[in-house]
Design a protein around this motif. Sequence first.
Motif, PDB file in Angstrom:
ATOM      1  N   GLY A 209      19.450  15.093 -11.540  1.00  8.00           N
ATOM      2  CA  GLY A 209      19.182  13.665 -11.472  1.00  8.00           C
ATOM      3  C   GLY A 209      17.732  13.346 -11.175  1.00  8.00           C
ATOM      4  O   GLY A 209      16.867  14.239 -11.130  1.00  8.00           O
ATOM      5  N   SER A 210      17.466  12.050 -10.957  1.00  9.53           N
ATOM      6  CA  SER A 210      16.103  11.569 -10.742  1.00  9.53           C
ATOM      7  C   SER A 210      16.033  10.664  -9.528  1.00  9.53           C
ATOM      8  O   SER A 210      17.015  10.002  -9.170  1.00  9.53           O
ATOM      9  CB  SER A 210      15.625  10.789 -11.974  1.00  9.53           C
ATOM     10  N   LEU A 211      14.867  10.652  -8.921  1.00  7.61           N
ATOM     11  CA  LEU A 211      14.545   9.716  -7.847  1.00  7.61           C
ATOM     12  C   LEU A 211      13.090   9.306  -8.004  1.00  7.61           C
ATOM     13  O   LEU A 211      12.272  10.068  -8.538  1.00  7.61           O
ATOM     14  CB  LEU A 211      14.739  10.354  -6.473  1.00  7.61           C
ATOM     15  N   ARG A 212      12.786   8.141  -7.482  1.00  2.00           N
ATOM     16  CA  ARG A 212      11.397   7.665  -7.472  1.00  2.00           C
ATOM     17  C   ARG A 212      11.021   7.294  -6.048  1.00  2.00           C
ATOM     18  O   ARG A 212      11.671   6.460  -5.423  1.00  2.00           O
ATOM     19  CB  ARG A 212      11.229   6.456  -8.392  1.00  2.00           C
ATOM     20  N   LEU A 213       9.980   7.932  -5.553  1.00  2.00           N
ATOM     21  CA  LEU A 213       9.450   7.624  -4.234  1.00  2.00           C
ATOM     22  C   LEU A 213       8.240   6.716  -4.377  1.00  2.00           C
ATOM     23  O   LEU A 213       7.459   6.847  -5.326  1.00  2.00           O
ATOM     24  CB  LEU A 213       9.040   8.900  -3.501  1.00  2.00           C
ATOM     25  N   SER A 214       8.085   5.825  -3.404  1.00  2.00           N
ATOM     26  CA  SER A 214       6.955   4.925  -3.412  1.00  2.00           C
ATOM     27  C   SER A 214       6.294   4.923  -2.048  1.00  2.00           C
ATOM     28  O   SER A 214       6.967   5.017  -1.020  1.00  2.00           O
ATOM     29  CB  SER A 214       7.403   3.509  -3.776  1.00  2.00           C
ATOM     30  N   CYS A 215       4.975   4.822  -2.045  1.00  2.73           N
ATOM     31  CA  CYS A 215       4.199   4.787  -0.808  1.00  2.73           C
ATOM     32  C   CYS A 215       3.208   3.639  -0.911  1.00  2.73           C
ATOM     33  O   CYS A 215       2.413   3.579  -1.856  1.00  2.73           O
ATOM     34  CB  CYS A 215       3.471   6.107  -0.617  1.00  2.73           C
ATOM     35  N   THR A 216       3.255   2.765   0.074  1.00  4.41           N
ATOM     36  CA  THR A 216       2.314   1.645   0.113  1.00  4.41           C
ATOM     37  C   THR A 216       1.348   1.853   1.268  1.00  4.41           C
ATOM     38  O   THR A 216       1.768   2.073   2.404  1.00  4.41           O
ATOM     39  CB  THR A 216       3.045   0.318   0.280  1.00  4.41           C
TER      40      THR A 216
ATOM     41  N   ALA B 108      -4.711  -1.577  -7.304  1.00 10.16           N
ATOM     42  CA  ALA B 108      -4.665  -3.016  -7.012  1.00 10.16           C
ATOM     43  C   ALA B 108      -3.637  -3.341  -5.935  1.00 10.16           C
ATOM     44  O   ALA B 108      -3.804  -4.309  -5.184  1.00 10.16           O
ATOM     45  CB  ALA B 108      -4.351  -3.789  -8.284  1.00 10.16           C
ATOM     46  N   THR B 109      -2.583  -2.544  -5.864  1.00 13.41           N
ATOM     47  CA  THR B 109      -1.521  -2.787  -4.875  1.00 13.41           C
ATOM     48  C   THR B 109      -1.446  -1.692  -3.822  1.00 13.41           C
ATOM     49  O   THR B 109      -0.551  -1.700  -2.985  1.00 13.41           O
ATOM     50  CB  THR B 109      -0.153  -2.903  -5.565  1.00 13.41           C
ATOM     51  N   ASN B 110      -2.383  -0.749  -3.882  1.00 11.83           N
ATOM     52  CA  ASN B 110      -2.417   0.351  -2.900  1.00 11.83           C
ATOM     53  C   ASN B 110      -1.103   1.114  -2.839  1.00 11.83           C
ATOM     54  O   ASN B 110      -0.618   1.454  -1.758  1.00 11.83           O
ATOM     55  CB  ASN B 110      -2.770  -0.186  -1.508  1.00 11.83           C
ATOM     56  N   THR B 111      -0.526   1.392  -3.986  1.00 11.67           N
ATOM     57  CA  THR B 111       0.721   2.136  -4.019  1.00 11.67           C
ATOM     58  C   THR B 111       0.555   3.451  -4.776  1.00 11.67           C
ATOM     59  O   THR B 111      -0.227   3.540  -5.733  1.00 11.67           O
ATOM     60  CB  THR B 111       1.851   1.331  -4.676  1.00 11.67           C
ATOM     61  N   VAL B 112       1.276   4.429  -4.311  1.00  8.16           N
ATOM     62  CA  VAL B 112       1.350   5.725  -4.979  1.00  8.16           C
ATOM     63  C   VAL B 112       2.828   6.052  -5.175  1.00  8.16           C
ATOM     64  O   VAL B 112       3.600   6.029  -4.209  1.00  8.16           O
ATOM     65  CB  VAL B 112       0.681   6.837  -4.156  1.00  8.16           C
ATOM     66  N   ASP B 113       3.211   6.326  -6.386  1.00 13.59           N
ATOM     67  CA  ASP B 113       4.606   6.615  -6.701  1.00 13.59           C
ATOM     68  C   ASP B 113       4.764   8.064  -7.143  1.00 13.59           C
ATOM     69  O   ASP B 113       3.851   8.650  -7.718  1.00 13.59           O
ATOM     70  CB  ASP B 113       5.109   5.701  -7.813  1.00 13.59           C
TER      71      ASP B 113
ATOM     72  N   LEU C 179       0.693   4.151   6.144  1.00 17.53           N
ATOM     73  CA  LEU C 179       1.476   4.462   4.961  1.00 17.53           C
ATOM     74  C   LEU C 179       2.949   4.200   5.224  1.00 17.53           C
ATOM     75  O   LEU C 179       3.483   4.628   6.245  1.00 17.53           O
ATOM     76  CB  LEU C 179       1.285   5.926   4.570  1.00 17.53           C
ATOM     77  N   VAL C 180       3.603   3.536   4.282  1.00 10.52           N
ATOM     78  CA  VAL C 180       5.035   3.265   4.388  1.00 10.52           C
ATOM     79  C   VAL C 180       5.703   3.767   3.116  1.00 10.52           C
ATOM     80  O   VAL C 180       5.327   3.367   2.010  1.00 10.52           O
ATOM     81  CB  VAL C 180       5.315   1.761   4.574  1.00 10.52           C
ATOM     82  N   GLU C 181       6.692   4.639   3.284  1.00  6.37           N
ATOM     83  CA  GLU C 181       7.380   5.257   2.151  1.00  6.37           C
ATOM     84  C   GLU C 181       8.749   4.625   1.936  1.00  6.37           C
ATOM     85  O   GLU C 181       9.369   4.112   2.865  1.00  6.37           O
ATOM     86  CB  GLU C 181       7.569   6.756   2.392  1.00  6.37           C
TER      87      GLU C 181
ATOM     88  N   TYR D 157       6.646  13.468   2.478  1.00  8.05           N
ATOM     89  CA  TYR D 157       5.673  12.702   3.236  1.00  8.05           C
ATOM     90  C   TYR D 157       4.539  12.228   2.332  1.00  8.05           C
ATOM     91  O   TYR D 157       3.952  13.024   1.592  1.00  8.05           O
ATOM     92  CB  TYR D 157       5.063  13.556   4.345  1.00  8.05           C
ATOM     93  N   CYS D 158       4.217  10.960   2.440  1.00 13.56           N
ATOM     94  CA  CYS D 158       3.019  10.444   1.785  1.00 13.56           C
ATOM     95  C   CYS D 158       1.812  10.799   2.649  1.00 13.56           C
ATOM     96  O   CYS D 158       1.896  10.797   3.886  1.00 13.56           O
ATOM     97  CB  CYS D 158       3.146   8.936   1.619  1.00 13.56           C
ATOM     98  N   ASN D 159       0.697  11.089   2.000  1.00 19.12           N
ATOM     99  CA  ASN D 159      -0.492  11.523   2.714  1.00 19.12           C
ATOM    100  C   ASN D 159      -1.728  10.871   2.110  1.00 19.12           C
ATOM    101  O   ASN D 159      -1.847  10.780   0.880  1.00 19.12           O
ATOM    102  CB  ASN D 159      -0.593  13.048   2.634  1.00 19.12           C
ATOM    103  N   ALA D 160      -2.636  10.433   2.951  1.00 17.84           N
ATOM    104  CA  ALA D 160      -3.884   9.813   2.490  1.00 17.84           C
ATOM    105  C   ALA D 160      -5.075  10.571   3.040  1.00 17.84           C
ATOM    106  O   ALA D 160      -5.037  11.040   4.176  1.00 17.84           O
ATOM    107  CB  ALA D 160      -3.944   8.354   2.932  1.00 17.84           C
TER     108      ALA D 160
END
Length: 123
Positions: A16-23, A74-79, A4-6, A94-97
């Motif tokens: 405010g706002s932020l967007r996290l992405s995990c591939t 399709a892209t294995n991403t979680v936002d 996993l890469v964040e 932390y992203c977790n699978a």
Amino acid sequence: QVQLVESGGGLVQSGGSLRLSCTASGIYAIIYGMGWYRQAPGKQRELVAAITSSGNTNYADSMKGRFTISRANATNTVDLQMNSLRSEDTAVYYCNAGIKFRGGVVVGWGDVWGQGTQVTVSS
């Protein structure tokens, strides 16, 4: 094996706002329940939000209505879209699978973790 890469952490003002992405990489990535946990200094790691492979979601109470988790198999991403951020949201995320669900509720974290990304909300 799943890796996993964040990305997407940073400094933001309160409100405010932020967007996290995990591939996720790995041949079995798309079958996992995935999500985000966070850990603030001196506190235990806690669930932020999780999503099953079919798109069912689970949020911690304090995040409901402010955070939105989504995934693209399709892209294995979680936002994780985080809005109306508060100073108490400051933590390492932390992203977790491999997250375990039972009856639509998260009952345990998975075995695979990302490296973590810092989110700092200034008041």
